[in-house]
Each structure stands twice: as C-alpha cells, then as structure tokens.
Design a protein around this motif. Structure first.
Motif, PDB file in Angstrom:
ATOM      1  N   ILE A  39       0.852  -1.183   0.000  1.00 13.83           N
ATOM      2  CA  ILE A  39       0.000   0.000   0.000  1.00 13.83           C
ATOM      3  C   ILE A  39       0.891   1.237   0.000  1.00 13.83           C
ATOM      4  O   ILE A  39       1.774   1.377   0.847  1.00 13.83           O
ATOM      5  N   CYS A  40       0.638   2.146  -0.947  1.00  9.05           N
ATOM      6  CA  CYS A  40       1.327   3.441  -1.018  1.00  9.05           C
ATOM      7  C   CYS A  40       0.249   4.511  -1.051  1.00  9.05           C
ATOM      8  O   CYS A  40      -0.386   4.727  -2.089  1.00  9.05           O
ATOM      9  N   THR A  41       0.017   5.177   0.082  1.00  7.29           N
ATOM     10  CA  THR A  41      -1.120   6.081   0.216  1.00  7.29           C
ATOM     11  C   THR A  41      -0.714   7.389   0.882  1.00  7.29           C
ATOM     12  O   THR A  41       0.247   7.427   1.659  1.00  7.29           O
ATOM     13  N   ASN A  42      -1.460   8.441   0.608  1.00  7.99           N
ATOM     14  CA  ASN A  42      -1.254   9.713   1.288  1.00  7.99           C
ATOM     15  C   ASN A  42      -2.141   9.837   2.526  1.00  7.99           C
ATOM     16  O   ASN A  42      -2.245  10.913   3.102  1.00  7.99           O
ATOM     17  N   LYS A  43      -2.775   8.748   2.931  1.00  7.07           N
ATOM     18  CA  LYS A  43      -3.478   8.708   4.211  1.00  7.07           C
ATOM     19  C   LYS A  43      -2.414   8.487   5.298  1.00  7.07           C
ATOM     20  O   LYS A  43      -1.463   7.719   5.093  1.00  7.07           O
ATOM     21  N   PRO A  44      -2.518   9.130   6.459  1.00  7.74           N
ATOM     22  CA  PRO A  44      -1.552   8.872   7.529  1.00  7.74           C
ATOM     23  C   PRO A  44      -1.454   7.383   7.847  1.00  7.74           C
ATOM     24  O   PRO A  44      -2.447   6.649   7.764  1.00  7.74           O
ATOM     25  N   GLU A  45      -0.273   6.940   8.211  1.00  6.50           N
ATOM     26  CA  GLU A  45      -0.049   5.504   8.384  1.00  6.50           C
ATOM     27  C   GLU A  45      -0.947   4.902   9.457  1.00  6.50           C
ATOM     28  O   GLU A  45      -1.491   3.807   9.277  1.00  6.50           O
ATOM     29  N   ALA A  46      -1.118   5.597  10.583  1.00  9.95           N
ATOM     30  CA  ALA A  46      -1.946   5.050  11.661  1.00  9.95           C
ATOM     31  C   ALA A  46      -3.388   4.859  11.200  1.00  9.95           C
ATOM     32  O   ALA A  46      -4.026   3.844  11.527  1.00  9.95           O
ATOM     33  N   LEU A  47      -3.908   5.817  10.449  1.00 12.17           N
ATOM     34  CA  LEU A  47      -5.276   5.696   9.946  1.00 12.17           C
ATOM     35  C   LEU A  47      -5.374   4.597   8.898  1.00 12.17           C
ATOM     36  O   LEU A  47      -6.387   3.902   8.808  1.00 12.17           O
ATOM     37  N   THR A  48      -4.320   4.432   8.111  1.00 13.78           N
ATOM     38  CA  THR A  48      -4.299   3.360   7.126  1.00 13.78           C
ATOM     39  C   THR A  48      -4.384   2.001   7.810  1.00 13.78           C
ATOM     40  O   THR A  48      -5.189   1.142   7.429  1.00 13.78           O
ATOM     41  N   HIS A  49      -3.567   1.798   8.832  1.00 11.08           N
ATOM     42  CA  HIS A  49      -3.608   0.535   9.566  1.00 11.08           C
ATOM     43  C   HIS A  49      -4.969   0.327  10.232  1.00 11.08           C
ATOM     44  O   HIS A  49      -5.498  -0.796  10.250  1.00 11.08           O
ATOM     45  N   ALA A  50      -5.537   1.401  10.771  1.00 10.80           N
ATOM     46  CA  ALA A  50      -6.846   1.287  11.430  1.00 10.80           C
ATOM     47  C   ALA A  50      -7.922   0.870  10.435  1.00 10.80           C
ATOM     48  O   ALA A  50      -8.780   0.022  10.737  1.00 10.80           O
ATOM     49  N   LEU A  51      -7.884   1.441   9.237  1.00 11.07           N
ATOM     50  CA  LEU A  51      -8.872   1.085   8.215  1.00 11.07           C
ATOM     51  C   LEU A  51      -8.699  -0.358   7.769  1.00 11.07           C
ATOM     52  O   LEU A  51      -9.677  -1.115   7.669  1.00 11.07           O
ATOM     53  N   LEU A  52      -7.463  -0.759   7.504  1.00  8.92           N
ATOM     54  CA  LEU A  52      -7.214  -2.128   7.062  1.00  8.92           C
ATOM     55  C   LEU A  52      -7.645  -3.130   8.134  1.00  8.92           C
ATOM     56  O   LEU A  52      -8.216  -4.184   7.826  1.00  8.92           O
ATOM     57  N   GLU A  53      -7.383  -2.809   9.383  1.00 11.94           N
ATOM     58  CA  GLU A  53      -7.794  -3.682  10.488  1.00 11.94           C
ATOM     59  C   GLU A  53      -9.317  -3.800  10.532  1.00 11.94           C
ATOM     60  O   GLU A  53      -9.874  -4.897  10.693  1.00 11.94           O
ATOM     61  N   ALA A  54     -10.000  -2.670  10.390  1.00  7.53           N
ATOM     62  CA  ALA A  54     -11.463  -2.666  10.443  1.00  7.53           C
ATOM     63  C   ALA A  54     -12.080  -3.456   9.298  1.00  7.53           C
ATOM     64  O   ALA A  54     -13.155  -4.046   9.442  1.00  7.53           O
ATOM     65  N   LEU A  55     -11.396  -3.498   8.165  1.00  2.00           N
ATOM     66  CA  LEU A  55     -11.894  -4.229   6.998  1.00  2.00           C
ATOM     67  C   LEU A  55     -11.494  -5.701   7.008  1.00  2.00           C
ATOM     68  O   LEU A  55     -11.866  -6.457   6.108  1.00  2.00           O
ATOM     69  N   GLY A  56     -10.718  -6.105   8.003  1.00  3.01           N
ATOM     70  CA  GLY A  56     -10.242  -7.482   8.055  1.00  3.01           C
ATOM     71  C   GLY A  56      -9.099  -7.744   7.108  1.00  3.01           C
ATOM     72  O   GLY A  56      -8.845  -8.893   6.737  1.00  3.01           O
TER      73      GLY A  56
END
Length: 235
Positions: A113-130
């Motif tokens: 994943i290469c995103t301009n979303k902050p890393e912590a929020l990226t991990h939180a979203l991925l975790e929430a989506l399983g």
C-alpha cells in the motif's frame, strides 16, 4: 536472486470506497467551523492528497474567507477525531478487490500500500476491513519525509515489500498516482471507479480497468515480470 513481482496500490478510491466516511468527517469539521456541508459527489473529487488538502478544498468550496493556518489546524483536529472514530462506518472495498488480492497472493505476487493517508489511519482502516496482514508493506503520508507525488514514496514502498521497481507496477485512481508512477518509472494501472478530479483520458497510464476482474490482463500488458505469475482466471 530476482525479486518477486510486486504490485503496489493506492488505498482511498482505488481499493476502498472511503468517500462516505471522509465526507462525514469533512462536513463535521466544516460544521464545527461554521461552514455549510459539501455534497458527497463533490468530496469524491477532493480526495487524494491527504486530510489537510481535503480540508483546504472543503473550506475553499464553502466560503470566500481565506483559509488561514489557524482555521485549517482547528478544522483538521475536528476532522481527524471524527474520522478516527468512524473510519469504517460506511467504507467498503470496491467490487472485486477482495478476490483480486486473494488471486495475487496465491500467485506469490508481493502486495503493498502506497497512500497519502496517515499511516496510523491506514492501519486502522485495514484492520477494520479485516485486511490486516494482507500487505508486505504499508507506507502512508507520514511514513517518510516525503509523500506522493514524490517518486521516493512509491519506490520506498516497493523496496519495503521486498520488490524492485523494474519488476513492479502501481494501481491508483488519481493524477497524483499517475504522476508518482511516472516519476518512479513504474508502470501505472488506472482504476476508473475512483476519485479522479481530472478527465481520465488526460492521465498517463499503461492500462485502465473498470473492475478488478480486468486486473490480470492489465498486469500482463504493462509488466513482463507478471506474465508467468498472472495466470488463471480472475473473476
């Protein structure tokens, strides 16, 4: 030893339809600043360069007053607090994304994943989506001193996944993604379902897909390194 083919993805607008939750967070922040809401369809063309830029665009769209730094900082705090608390209330993977990731992983293709979303929020979203553990590398806007469209963001993502630019490709939905891939000399696959504010025909892309079921054919087209791995149907 030749690195395994690596496929890097943008996140918002590419793998996941996050616009509903981003819209809710933006309009919450705007309301806290005394501004009217932005229509959801407008927010989809504002996403792509991080939360601060999204808020700046929201402020520009809702009032003639200059978006001074203090106003932006206050709004950003409201935005991030709301978004963290509701990060996957309505965000969902785009159709076919889950199947595509399964198909790629089964063929030994490195995923990142290469995103301009902050890393912590990226991990939180991925975790929430399983999706925790699906990706070999995840780099957000604050993972390095640089972010997209700086090509180092993409190149560092690929390297962190154990790949090399010469045997990789990038999938995204915006001019920022296209510019990043071009600067990194990495083939770019444009997904048409995302949040592109520009006319798609103006983007430089080696392939375009309307659905993730078309990804296998696109990979074979843009990157010879995927030819051996990208075999078998993807539906």
């Amino acid at each position: 030893m030749t690195p395994a083919p690596t496929l890097a993805f943008d996140l918002d607008g590419t793998l996941v339809d996050t616009a509903p939750d981003l819209t809710a967070a933006l309009n919450h922040a705007l309301a806290m600043l005394g501004r009217p809401p932005v229509p959801p369809e407008s927010v989809r063309t504002m996403v792509g360069q991080g939360a601060r830029r999204l808020l700046e665009r929201g402020l520009a769209a809702t009032g003639p007053e200059e978006a001074v730094p203090a106003l932006i900082e206050a709004g950003l705090a409201h935005f991030l607090a709301h978004y963290r608390a509701n990060i996957a209330a309505r965000s969902r993977p785009f159709p076919g994304a889950d199947d595509a990731l399964d198909w790629l992983a089964a063929r030994g293709i490195g995923l990142a994943i290469c995103t301009n979303k902050p890393e912590a929020l990226t991990h939180a979203l991925l975790e929430a989506l399983g999706w925790h553990g699906r990706f070999a590398a995840i780099l957000g806007a604050d993972s390095r001193p640089w972010k997209k469209p700086d090509p180092r963001h993409l190149l560092d993502t690929i390297a962190a996944a154990g790949g090399a630019a010469a045997t990789s490709a990038y999938v995204g939905d915006s001019p920022t993604d296209a510019a990043t891939a071009a600067a990194a000399a990495v083939p770019f696959i444009f997904v048409t379902h995302g949040y592109c504010e520009a006319a798609p025909a103006t983007l430089s892309a080696q392939a375009r897909i309307d659905h993730f079921s078309e990804l296998a054919a696109a990979l074979e087209k843009v990157q010879p390194a995927f030819s051996a791995a990208a075999k078998g149907p993807l539906r």
